[in-house]
Write a protein that holds these residues in place. Structure first.
Motif: not given
Length: 217
Positions: A154-159, A164-165, A201-203
């Motif tokens: 979802l984050l990748w789609r939101a740029s 996301a990585v 947790a970092a994500f």
């Protein structure tokens, strides 16, 4: 304005989960016992700190149920006007699965903590609960990896691609670390598992910061 408000609420929920999980887990419960922990040491630990362990488990459970699950449910609409339906459903379902699996895994040692290491639980029972706890903790890594994967999509789609990585990296570690019962105590697989949850947790932290800084559409 409404979207901005929901976005910030979602970010705050992610931060709240981190705080409650950190307080309930590492601060109050400490490091989970390994499979080679002696029964005498385990009994002595829960005799002295059984109430603190149960308090930590309650706080962590509140973090998962009251913060992480809503965070996952609100995340798709907080990131995009039209989020991808499949990833949106998957991120919520995996957060629920993670919460349920985590609660089931910790219930085994909760029983030892509630008894404060009492001899009413014989050594064979305590050993079985210890091994069941390890199996449950290993299983936690799989829904956690699914949550990280779907949220990262979802984050990748939101740029928000750098964040996301981090999510996909965490998912990779979590899947590998789920096999830690196959290795030795404190071996490489246990280290990978520990690193996987740190990466998760970092994500969540990076995602929360991204949401709090995200401008309105």
């Amino acid at each position: 304005m409404q979207r901005l408000t929901q976005t910030r609420i979602t970010g705050l929920l992610g931060l709240a989960w981190l705080v409650l999980f950190a307080v309930g887990g590492p601060v109050l419960q400490g490091r989970p016992p390994s499979l080679d922990t002696s029964i005498a040491v385990l009994r002595a630990t829960y005799d002295a700190h059984g109430t603190r362990y149960l308090t930590g488990d309650f706080i962590a459970a509140c973090g998962f149920s009251l913060c992480l699950v809503p965070f996952a449910a609100f995340l798709p609409s907080a990131l995009a006007d039209r989020p991808h339906a499949a990833w949106s459903r998957l991120v919520t379902a995996s957060a629920v699965a993670l919460t349920v699996t985590g609660g089931a895994a910790t219930a085994f040692l909760d029983a030892v903590a509630m008894s404060h290491g009492s001899p009413a639980l014989d050594d064979a029972t305590v050993t079985a609960l210890l091994y069941a706890n390890a199996a449950g903790i290993a299983l936690i890594g799989l829904p956690a990896a699914l949550f990280a994967t779907s949220a990262a999509a979802l984050l990748w789609r939101a740029s928000a691609r750098a964040t996301a990585v981090v999510g996909w990296f965490a998912a990779t570690l979590l899947i590998a670390g789920a096999a830690f019962p196959l290795g030795t105590a404190d071996g490489p697989l246990w280290t990978i598992r520990f690193a996987g949850f740190l990466a998760l947790a970092a994500f969540v932290l990076a995602t929360s910061v991204t949401l709090l800084r995200r401008p309105s559409a």
